[in-house]
Design an enzyme around this catalytic site. Sequence first.
Site, PDB file in Angstrom:
ATOM      1  N   PRO A 106      -2.891   2.121   1.159  1.00  0.00           N
ATOM      2  CA  PRO A 106      -1.852   2.051   0.122  1.00  0.00           C
ATOM      3  C   PRO A 106      -1.823   3.280  -0.773  1.00  0.00           C
ATOM      4  O   PRO A 106      -2.873   3.812  -1.165  1.00  0.00           O
ATOM      5  CB  PRO A 106      -2.229   0.791  -0.664  1.00  0.00           C
ATOM      6  CG  PRO A 106      -2.917  -0.073   0.335  1.00  0.00           C
ATOM      7  CD  PRO A 106      -3.705   0.883   1.196  1.00  0.00           C
ATOM      8  N   CYS A 107      -0.617   3.697  -1.116  1.00  0.00           N
ATOM      9  CA  CYS A 107      -0.436   4.956  -1.844  1.00  0.00           C
ATOM     10  C   CYS A 107      -0.072   4.768  -3.311  1.00  0.00           C
ATOM     11  O   CYS A 107       0.048   5.753  -4.050  1.00  0.00           O
ATOM     12  CB  CYS A 107       0.659   5.782  -1.164  1.00  0.00           C
ATOM     13  SG  CYS A 107       2.318   5.051  -1.300  1.00  0.00           S
TER      14      CYS A 107
END
Length: 219
Positions: free
Chosen positions: A79-80
């Site tokens: 996840p960013c």
Amino acid sequence: MDGLTAVSLFAGIGGFDEALRRAGVRVAASVEIDEGCRGTLRRHFPETRLFDDVTEVTGDQLRAAGFVPRRGILAGGWPCQDLSVAGRRAGLGGARSGLFWQIVRLADDLRPRWLLLENVPGLLSAVCPCPGDGSCTDAGRSVRCGRWQKRNGARVFIPHVQHTPQGGLCPGGCMERHGGAMGAVVGALERLGYGLCWRVLDAQFFGVPQRRDRVFFAG
């Protein structure tokens, strides 16, 4: 090498899975928590064993699904949200982007021959989750920020709690000391024995009518 196998972490709707399949790699297992995405994975990759929670899946489960580490690729785009310049920039200490440490945990357990990872370019400028007390330095080298603990008989990496950034840099000077979040990523994987290369690639140059920059790692 013939008979390559792969595990796709944070699989989404199967971007890495499809690329690996087209390259002749058998994706033995995928891990994805979103039920909508899981439905897409079931439809397009019915032969792949599907797991839902990256924090709970074990190396033994992935081996039992058919992953062969010595001929294996551990792939994933974690996840960013905590790394993106559009987010709160909590770095690897954030609840979502901090799931990177699950990649480290599984890579440490499985010791796959190769790694294939990706994230947003904001990783290159994000702060690390070090506490600002100098504990994340190691003679100027890139290091892991945190500690290993035993939990329920398994080794789990516990990152330090993120401290407040000032002017885009943490008070502990992690950017200068070991390259911030990017240094923590490279350092953690280097500690496991991986050599790494990385490059920012833009989707518009690969047949997609969209500008979409991502940092890709090969280990």
